[in-house]
Motif scaffolding. Structure first.
Motif, PDB file in Angstrom:
ATOM      1  N   HIS A 175       0.853  -1.198   0.000  1.00  0.00           N
ATOM      2  CA  HIS A 175       0.000   0.000   0.000  1.00  0.00           C
ATOM      3  C   HIS A 175       0.881   1.237   0.000  1.00  0.00           C
ATOM      4  O   HIS A 175       2.063   1.151   0.347  1.00  0.00           O
ATOM      5  N   PRO A 176       0.341   2.410  -0.344  1.00  0.00           N
ATOM      6  CA  PRO A 176       1.142   3.628  -0.331  1.00  0.00           C
ATOM      7  C   PRO A 176       1.536   4.008   1.097  1.00  0.00           C
ATOM      8  O   PRO A 176       0.884   3.592   2.060  1.00  0.00           O
ATOM      9  N   HIS A 177       2.598   4.815   1.204  1.00  0.00           N
ATOM     10  CA  HIS A 177       2.968   5.364   2.505  1.00  0.00           C
ATOM     11  C   HIS A 177       3.022   6.877   2.434  1.00  0.00           C
ATOM     12  O   HIS A 177       3.911   7.516   2.984  1.00  0.00           O
ATOM     13  N   VAL A 222      -6.334 -11.340   4.702  1.00  0.00           N
ATOM     14  CA  VAL A 222      -5.625 -10.085   4.975  1.00  0.00           C
ATOM     15  C   VAL A 222      -6.654  -9.043   5.414  1.00  0.00           C
ATOM     16  O   VAL A 222      -7.679  -8.884   4.751  1.00  0.00           O
ATOM     17  N   ASN A 223      -6.386  -8.371   6.509  1.00  0.00           N
ATOM     18  CA  ASN A 223      -7.249  -7.258   6.906  1.00  0.00           C
ATOM     19  C   ASN A 223      -6.630  -5.949   6.417  1.00  0.00           C
ATOM     20  O   ASN A 223      -5.643  -5.477   6.958  1.00  0.00           O
ATOM     21  N   THR A 224      -7.224  -5.368   5.391  1.00  0.00           N
ATOM     22  CA  THR A 224      -6.655  -4.168   4.774  1.00  0.00           C
ATOM     23  C   THR A 224      -7.456  -2.915   5.125  1.00  0.00           C
ATOM     24  O   THR A 224      -7.305  -1.891   4.474  1.00  0.00           O
ATOM     25  N   SER A 225      -8.298  -3.011   6.142  1.00  0.00           N
ATOM     26  CA  SER A 225      -9.144  -1.851   6.444  1.00  0.00           C
ATOM     27  C   SER A 225      -8.333  -0.749   7.111  1.00  0.00           C
ATOM     28  O   SER A 225      -7.210  -0.964   7.569  1.00  0.00           O
ATOM     29  N   GLY A 226      -8.936   0.426   7.180  1.00  0.00           N
ATOM     30  CA  GLY A 226      -8.241   1.566   7.755  1.00  0.00           C
ATOM     31  C   GLY A 226      -8.148   1.496   9.271  1.00  0.00           C
ATOM     32  O   GLY A 226      -7.156   1.929   9.864  1.00  0.00           O
ATOM     33  N   ILE A 282      -5.144   4.718   0.719  1.00  0.00           N
ATOM     34  CA  ILE A 282      -5.525   3.308   0.917  1.00  0.00           C
ATOM     35  C   ILE A 282      -7.040   3.166   0.866  1.00  0.00           C
ATOM     36  O   ILE A 282      -7.570   2.291   0.189  1.00  0.00           O
ATOM     37  N   GLU A 283      -7.735   4.061   1.575  1.00  0.00           N
ATOM     38  CA  GLU A 283      -9.203   3.954   1.616  1.00  0.00           C
ATOM     39  C   GLU A 283      -9.803   4.053   0.217  1.00  0.00           C
ATOM     40  O   GLU A 283     -10.771   3.383  -0.114  1.00  0.00           O
ATOM     41  N   ARG A 284      -9.204   4.894  -0.616  1.00  0.00           N
ATOM     42  CA  ARG A 284      -9.761   5.063  -1.958  1.00  0.00           C
ATOM     43  C   ARG A 284      -9.400   3.906  -2.892  1.00  0.00           C
ATOM     44  O   ARG A 284      -9.815   3.916  -4.042  1.00  0.00           O
ATOM     45  N   GLY A 285      -8.581   2.962  -2.425  1.00  0.00           N
ATOM     46  CA  GLY A 285      -8.418   1.739  -3.210  1.00  0.00           C
ATOM     47  C   GLY A 285      -7.012   1.288  -3.523  1.00  0.00           C
ATOM     48  O   GLY A 285      -6.819   0.236  -4.143  1.00  0.00           O
ATOM     49  N   LEU A 286      -6.003   2.066  -3.111  1.00  0.00           N
ATOM     50  CA  LEU A 286      -4.630   1.689  -3.478  1.00  0.00           C
ATOM     51  C   LEU A 286      -4.063   0.656  -2.511  1.00  0.00           C
ATOM     52  O   LEU A 286      -3.576   0.997  -1.437  1.00  0.00           O
ATOM     53  N   GLN A 287      -4.122  -0.598  -2.877  1.00  0.00           N
ATOM     54  CA  GLN A 287      -3.554  -1.654  -2.050  1.00  0.00           C
ATOM     55  C   GLN A 287      -3.649  -2.970  -2.803  1.00  0.00           C
ATOM     56  O   GLN A 287      -4.483  -3.134  -3.695  1.00  0.00           O
TER      57      GLN A 287
END
Ligand code: C2O
Ligand code: CU
Length: 441
Positions: free
Chosen positions: A122-124, A211-215, A131-136
């Motif tokens: 994901h981006p840093h 994988v938990n990718t939530s915010g 991330i929330e908008r979809g980058l991952q």
């Protein structure tokens, strides 16, 4: 050299490999605005890698070389962080080490995969929104002796806050979203609001990588219609399976499960997320089916053969370092803190390579924090005063409100590394700092 094909993984999104060498995975990766349907039929402006969210799955073997030709087509700077990969710090996507890639810019990420397991990227930069908008996307790395299953599946579990028309709700950077992170109002499975659906064979023994990718959301998961046990964590396979019917995964963690469907079973297999929901003046966990698999066909179960795995010993001499996570408020803002101050203003902690350290992680405030350390693994020793059984190598651990967690880090990967709360709002408001692992001569 003949390299046998890797098993297919349901829901993995395999990109085109530009290098014919089986030990090199070379891909183009473009971050750009796009239109996605989180809810079917409701297009939403979003961000994605190669037009997909989750983005392409990097699927390769330990020791393989990965080359990512990255292009930033966003209108803001970004980097990519390979969450959990113990690679060189120069490739880790941390903005203090790698200048963020400007809009229109490119960067060549290149590294060798050190460990088998399930990982995330994901981006840093501007992480709350990007991330929330979809980058991952996900990374799956196979070891030299992987157990064989009837089927492997990948689950990217997320949440998102949508408006009624299915577009992404505006970002507030205020109030509750800062206190607890931006919790979504819609669960996403593999980037979609609809529960996953499919079939599963009776008698099947499968591997599910989750994988938990939530915010900000801890996912509490259970399974119906089949049994499961944890066979792997952030850092790969466990020496022994961990039997646990309900598993809580904090942001950024990964768990691999062995799922067994009884022979002759006819009941559908359901993956259930227990979602804390306000009911009257109480918060109760409401079970929601996020994946349903109808029984179709029968397979004769064949027992997976697990390689023998040894975790590094925990009864070693180790230095102790305390890290407290807290917060204070000024008239205009809330500052989240590491050891009492905005982590960006803190002096870097320093540790010599190869010397284990017990990190005492103290959460001095009410909200929970998924604590993440870059470039290293650790084991969890204690919660409060109790020895815990949360086996396996981790790069992320949940600190509940007011809780102290003790972990044992190995610091075997030299470099400058971030550690932070994985609730991006907390991190960006100060709960993010750096440590240096100095190479042993
Ligand atoms: Cu998922 Cu700083 O990382
Ligand atoms: Cu936090």
């Amino acid at each position: 050299m003949e390299v046998p094909a890797l098993p297919t993984i349901e829901n993995a999104r395999i990109p085109t490999d530009l290098d014919p060498d089986p030990q090199v995975l070379e891909i183009d990766l473009v971050a750009a605005e796009t239109t996605l349907e989180f809810i079917a039929g409701k297009p939403a402006k979003a961000l994605a890698f190669n037009g997909q969210s989750p983005g392409p799955t990097l699927y390769a073997r330990v020791g393989d070389r990965v080359k990512v030709h990255f292009k930033n087509d966003l209108d803001e700077p970004t980097t990519i962080h390979w969450h959990g990969l113990r690679i060189e710090d120069s490739m880790d996507g941390a903005p203090r080490v790698q200048d963020p890639v400007p809009p229109g810019g490119t960067f060549e990420y290149e590294f060798t995969l050190p460990d088998a397991g399930t990982f995330w990227y994901h981006p840093h930069a501007n992480t709350v929104e990007q991330i929330e908008r979809g980058l991952q996307g996900t990374i799956v790395v196979a070891g030299p002796e992987e157990p064989q299953f009837s089927q492997e599946r990948l689950f990217v579990l997320d949440d998102i806050r949508l408006r009624g028309n299915g577009t992404i709700a505006p970002f507030a950077d205020a109030g509750m979203d800062i206190m607890h992170g931006r919790l979504g109002d819609t669960l996403l499975q593999d980037g979609r609001a609809e529960p996953l659906a499919g079939t599963i064979a009776s008698g099947a023994i499968e591997r599910w990588r989750i994988v938990n990718t939530s915010g900000a959301r801890n996912m509490k998961l259970s399974l119906k219609g089949a049994s499961w046990k944890v066979i792997g964590t952030d850092g790969g396979l466990l020496p022994d399976a961990w039997k646990k019917s309900r598993v809580e995964m904090t942001v950024g963690q990964r768990f691999d499960f062995e799922v067994r469907v009884d022979q002759g079973s006819t009941e559908p297999v359901q993956l259930i997320s227990h979602v804390p929901t306000v009911q009257g003046d109480q918060v109760v966990d409401v079970p929601m089916v996020i994946g349903e698999y109808a029984i179709e066909g029968t397979v004769t179960p064949s027992e997976p053969e697990y390689p023998s795995v040894a975790l590094p010993p925990t009864d070693v001499e180790a230095e102790v370092q305390e890290i407290t996570l807290g917060a204070y408020a000024t008239e205009t803002e809330v500052v989240f803190t590491v050891n009492g101050m905005d982590g960006m203003h803190m002096e870097d902690l320093e540790f010599p390579q190869g010397k284990p350290v017990r990190l005492i992680l103290k959460n001095e405030i009410g909200p929970y924090h998924p604590f993440h350390l870059h470039g290293q693994f650790f084991q969890i020793l204690k919660r409060g005063n109790s020895i815990v059984k949360e086996p396996g190598l981790k790069d992320t651990v949940l600190l509940n409100g007011m809780e102290t967690v003790e972990i044992l880090t190995y610091f075997d990967n030299p470099g400058l590394w971030m550690y932070h709360c994985h609730i991006a709002e907390h991190a960006e408001h100060g709960m993010m700092a750096h440590l240096r692992v100095t190479p042993s001569p």
